[in-house]
Write a protein that holds these residues in place. Structure first.
Motif, mmCIF file in Angstrom:
data_model
loop_
_atom_site.group_PDB
_atom_site.id
_atom_site.type_symbol
_atom_site.label_atom_id
_atom_site.label_comp_id
_atom_site.label_asym_id
_atom_site.label_seq_id
_atom_site.Cartn_x
_atom_site.Cartn_y
_atom_site.Cartn_z
ATOM 1 N N SER A 5 0.812 -1.218 0.000
ATOM 2 C CA SER A 5 0.000 0.000 0.000
ATOM 3 C C SER A 5 0.845 1.268 0.000
ATOM 4 O O SER A 5 0.606 2.187 -0.796
ATOM 5 C CB SER A 5 -0.937 -0.009 1.213
ATOM 6 N N LEU A 6 1.820 1.344 0.896
ATOM 7 C CA LEU A 6 2.634 2.557 0.953
ATOM 8 C C LEU A 6 3.422 2.784 -0.335
ATOM 9 O O LEU A 6 3.388 3.888 -0.898
ATOM 10 C CB LEU A 6 3.573 2.506 2.163
ATOM 11 N N PRO A 7 4.163 1.792 -0.845
ATOM 12 C CA PRO A 7 4.908 2.045 -2.093
ATOM 13 C C PRO A 7 4.009 2.247 -3.309
ATOM 14 O O PRO A 7 4.399 2.930 -4.252
ATOM 15 C CB PRO A 7 5.763 0.776 -2.257
ATOM 16 N N LEU A 8 2.814 1.647 -3.300
ATOM 17 C CA LEU A 8 1.935 1.760 -4.462
ATOM 18 C C LEU A 8 1.420 3.185 -4.633
ATOM 19 O O LEU A 8 1.286 3.679 -5.758
ATOM 20 C CB LEU A 8 0.753 0.795 -4.322
ATOM 21 N N LEU A 9 1.135 3.873 -3.525
ATOM 22 C CA LEU A 9 0.609 5.235 -3.572
ATOM 23 C C LEU A 9 1.466 6.137 -2.685
ATOM 24 O O LEU A 9 1.024 6.608 -1.633
ATOM 25 C CB LEU A 9 -0.852 5.260 -3.105
ATOM 26 N N PRO A 10 2.690 6.388 -3.081
ATOM 27 C CA PRO A 10 3.586 7.160 -2.206
ATOM 28 C C PRO A 10 3.123 8.594 -1.979
ATOM 29 O O PRO A 10 3.268 9.122 -0.874
ATOM 30 C CB PRO A 10 4.925 7.112 -2.943
ATOM 31 N N ASP A 11 2.562 9.228 -3.005
ATOM 32 C CA ASP A 11 2.092 10.608 -2.824
ATOM 33 C C ASP A 11 0.946 10.669 -1.826
ATOM 34 O O ASP A 11 0.879 11.577 -0.985
ATOM 35 C CB ASP A 11 1.653 11.197 -4.160
ATOM 36 N N ALA A 12 0.028 9.703 -1.905
ATOM 37 C CA ALA A 12 -1.090 9.662 -0.955
ATOM 38 C C ALA A 12 -0.597 9.379 0.455
ATOM 39 O O ALA A 12 -1.107 9.942 1.431
ATOM 40 C CB ALA A 12 -2.098 8.604 -1.390
ATOM 41 N N ALA A 13 0.395 8.510 0.568
ATOM 42 C CA ALA A 13 0.947 8.213 1.890
ATOM 43 C C ALA A 13 1.534 9.467 2.525
ATOM 44 O O ALA A 13 1.321 9.731 3.717
ATOM 45 C CB ALA A 13 2.017 7.123 1.774
ATOM 46 N N ARG A 14 2.260 10.244 1.741
ATOM 47 C CA ARG A 14 2.838 11.474 2.277
ATOM 48 C C ARG A 14 1.762 12.511 2.598
ATOM 49 O O ARG A 14 1.853 13.234 3.593
ATOM 50 C CB ARG A 14 3.846 12.062 1.283
ATOM 51 N N ALA A 15 0.714 12.584 1.767
ATOM 52 C CA ALA A 15 -0.333 13.589 1.969
ATOM 53 C C ALA A 15 -1.152 13.312 3.222
ATOM 54 O O ALA A 15 -1.517 14.234 3.955
ATOM 55 C CB ALA A 15 -1.249 13.635 0.737
ATOM 56 N N PHE A 16 -1.460 12.031 3.465
ATOM 57 C CA PHE A 16 -2.318 11.683 4.601
ATOM 58 C C PHE A 16 -1.527 11.330 5.858
ATOM 59 O O PHE A 16 -2.130 11.049 6.891
ATOM 60 C CB PHE A 16 -3.224 10.511 4.226
ATOM 61 N N ALA A 17 -0.207 11.327 5.782
ATOM 62 C CA ALA A 17 0.614 10.943 6.930
ATOM 63 C C ALA A 17 0.333 11.781 8.178
ATOM 64 O O ALA A 17 0.175 11.221 9.272
ATOM 65 C CB ALA A 17 2.095 10.988 6.561
ATOM 66 N N PRO A 18 0.255 13.132 8.090
ATOM 67 C CA PRO A 18 -0.007 13.905 9.316
ATOM 68 C C PRO A 18 -1.320 13.531 9.998
ATOM 69 O O PRO A 18 -1.382 13.426 11.226
ATOM 70 C CB PRO A 18 -0.031 15.355 8.814
ATOM 71 N N ALA A 19 -2.376 13.338 9.208
ATOM 72 C CA ALA A 19 -3.667 12.972 9.800
ATOM 73 C C ALA A 19 -3.606 11.596 10.440
ATOM 74 O O ALA A 19 -4.150 11.379 11.534
ATOM 75 C CB ALA A 19 -4.755 13.013 8.723
ATOM 76 N N LEU A 20 -2.937 10.651 9.801
ATOM 77 C CA LEU A 20 -2.864 9.298 10.343
ATOM 78 C C LEU A 20 -1.942 9.231 11.558
ATOM 79 O O LEU A 20 -2.172 8.421 12.462
ATOM 80 C CB LEU A 20 -2.396 8.333 9.260
ATOM 81 N N VAL A 21 -0.927 10.067 11.595
ATOM 82 C CA VAL A 21 -0.092 10.150 12.799
ATOM 83 C C VAL A 21 -0.934 10.642 13.973
ATOM 84 O O VAL A 21 -0.855 10.092 15.088
ATOM 85 C CB VAL A 21 1.109 11.087 12.549
ATOM 86 N N ALA A 22 -1.755 11.661 13.742
ATOM 87 C CA ALA A 22 -2.616 12.177 14.810
ATOM 88 C C ALA A 22 -3.621 11.124 15.279
ATOM 89 O O ALA A 22 -3.815 10.919 16.480
ATOM 90 C CB ALA A 22 -3.343 13.436 14.324
ATOM 91 N N LEU A 23 -4.265 10.452 14.322
ATOM 92 C CA LEU A 23 -5.246 9.420 14.687
ATOM 93 C C LEU A 23 -4.581 8.269 15.436
ATOM 94 O O LEU A 23 -5.161 7.715 16.377
ATOM 95 C CB LEU A 23 -5.948 8.909 13.430
ATOM 96 N N SER A 24 -3.381 7.911 15.031
ATOM 97 C CA SER A 24 -2.679 6.818 15.697
ATOM 98 C C SER A 24 -2.332 7.184 17.135
ATOM 99 O O SER A 24 -2.496 6.371 18.049
ATOM 100 C CB SER A 24 -1.409 6.458 14.927
ATOM 101 N N ALA A 25 -1.849 8.399 17.343
ATOM 102 C CA ALA A 25 -1.514 8.839 18.701
ATOM 103 C C ALA A 25 -2.759 8.879 19.585
ATOM 104 O O ALA A 25 -2.725 8.458 20.753
ATOM 105 C CB ALA A 25 -0.846 10.214 18.657
ATOM 106 N N ILE A 26 -3.860 9.378 19.031
ATOM 107 C CA ILE A 26 -5.115 9.404 19.797
ATOM 108 C C ILE A 26 -5.583 7.982 20.091
ATOM 109 O O ILE A 26 -6.088 7.677 21.175
ATOM 110 C CB ILE A 26 -6.193 10.188 19.021
ATOM 111 N N GLY A 27 -5.405 7.072 19.124
ATOM 112 C CA GLY A 27 -5.803 5.680 19.331
ATOM 113 C C GLY A 27 -5.007 5.005 20.425
ATOM 114 O O GLY A 27 -5.535 4.154 21.160
ATOM 115 N N ILE A 28 -3.728 5.359 20.557
ATOM 116 C CA ILE A 28 -2.910 4.796 21.637
ATOM 117 C C ILE A 28 -3.506 5.171 22.994
ATOM 118 O O ILE A 28 -3.659 4.335 23.891
ATOM 119 C CB ILE A 28 -1.461 5.282 21.520
#
Length: 279
Positions: A5-28
Motif C-alpha cells: 500500500s505505501l509504495p503503491l501510492l507514495p504521494d497519498a501516503a505522504r499527503a495523509f501521513a499527518p492525519a494518520l499520525v494524529a489518529l494513531s496517537a489518539i488511538g494509543i
C-alpha cells in the motif's frame, strides 16, 4: 500493507501521513483509557492490543527508516507477548470452576509458573529494556519525535497509561491472597503446557538482548519502501541496497528500484537487450 500500500501510492501516503499520525496517537491513548474500564481479563488485553497496533501505525506513517523498521519489528514483538497473555488467560479460565475469571485473584500462590510467564510478557508489552517490546517502541518513539513532538508526547503518555493498565491487571489477578469463588486452588501449568511457553519466553528475551539479526532481516525491505515514500532518506538506507534487485521481475516499470544513485535518487534497473526489446 507496508510492502504494497505505501509504495503503491507514495504521494497519498505522504499527503495523509499527518492525519494518520494524529489518529494513531489518539488511538494509543484511547486504547489505554478504555483498558482501565474493563473488568474482564481478556478485554483489558484486547484494548491494550489496540493501543499497540495504533503504535505500529504511528511508526509506519512517520515515513522514516527508524519508524518503518520499528513498526515492522513491533508487529512481531507485540504478537509474541499478547498471544502468550491470551494463552495464559485461556488456561486459567479452563482451570477455574464457577464464577467469572475477573473474580479470581492472587493466582501467584497457586500458579507461580503461569504468573512468571505473565509477568515477563507484561513487561515486554510495557517496553522494558532488554525485552523485545523495547526494540520496536524505542525506534517508533525516536522516529515520531523528529516528525511531531506534540504527537510524540501524546503517544508516549498513552503508552505509559497502557503500561499502568497492564500492571493493574497483573496486580489484581496474580498478587495478594488467593481468591477463588468456587473454592480450591487452580493447578499450575503442566509440563506439556510449560514446554509451549518456553520458546516464546526465549524469543522475547533473545530479541531484546540481540535485536540485530531481526533488524538486519527487515532493513532491505524497509529501504526499498523508504526510497518510494521518503526519498530524502535515501542516503541513510543506501548501505542496505548494495545488491540491486533482479532485472526481470515481471512487475511494471517503476515498481522495482535499484540501489540509490550517488545523488540519493533511485534508478530503474537496466535490462538486457533481449528483455528490453520484449518489454
Amino acid at each position: 500493507f507496508l510492502r504494497l500500500s505505501l509504495p503503491l501510492l507514495p504521494d497519498a501516503a505522504r499527503a495523509f501521513a499527518p492525519a494518520l499520525v494524529a489518529l494513531s496517537a489518539i488511538g494509543i491513548v484511547f486504547g489505554a483509557v478504555v483498558a482501565f474500564a474493563q473488568a474482564s481479563w481478556t478485554r483489558v488485553l484486547a484494548h491494550a492490543s489496540l493501543s499497540h497496533l495504533c503504535l505500529v501505525m504511528l511508526g509506519a506513517f512517520a515515513l522514516t527508516p527508524d519508524g518503518l523498521t520499528g513498526s515492522t519489528v513491533h508487529q512481531i514483538n507485540h504478537g509474541l507477548a499478547i498471544a502468550t497473555l491470551f494463552l495464559i488467560a485461556g488456561l486459567v479460565a479452563g482451570r477455574v470452576q464457577g464464577g467469572a475469571l475477573a473474580d479470581y485473584g492472587g493466582l501467584l500462590n497457586a500458579m507461580p509458573l503461569a504468573a512468571a510467564v505473565s509477568l515477563v510478557m507484561t513487561l515486554s508489552l510495557m517496553g522494558v529494556p532488554k525485552l523485545n517490546g523495547y526494540v520496536g517502541m524505542h525506534l517508533i518513539v525516536e522516529s515520531i519525535w523528529s516528525v511531531s513532538r506534540v504527537w510524540s508526547v501524546v503517544a508516549t503518555a498513552g503508552m505509559a497509561l497502557g503500561s499502568v493498565a497492564l500492571l493493574w491487571l497483573f496486580s489484581r489477578t496474580m498478587l495478594g491472597e488467593l481468591r477463588s469463588p468456587a473454592g480450591g486452588a487452580p493447578k499450575d501449568l503442566r509440563l506439556t503446557e510449560a514446554l509451549v511457553f518456553v520458546p516464546l519466553v526465549v524469543l522475547v528475551v533473545w530479541i531484546g538482548l540481540r535485536p540485530a539479526p531481526i533488524l538486519a532481516r527487515v532493513e532491505t525491505s524497509v529501504a526499498r519502501i523508504v526510497l518510494r515514500v521518503s526519498p530524502q532518506f535515501a542516503p541513510q538506507v543506501s548501505d542496505c541496497l548494495t545488491q540491486p534487485p533482479p532485472a526481470d521481475t515481471g512487475l511494471p516499470a517503476g515498481m522495482v528500484l535499484a540501489a540509490p544513485c550517488a545523488d540519493g535518487t533511485g534508478s530503474t534497473p537496466t535490462l538486457p537487450p533481449a528483455q528490453e526489446q520484449k518489454r
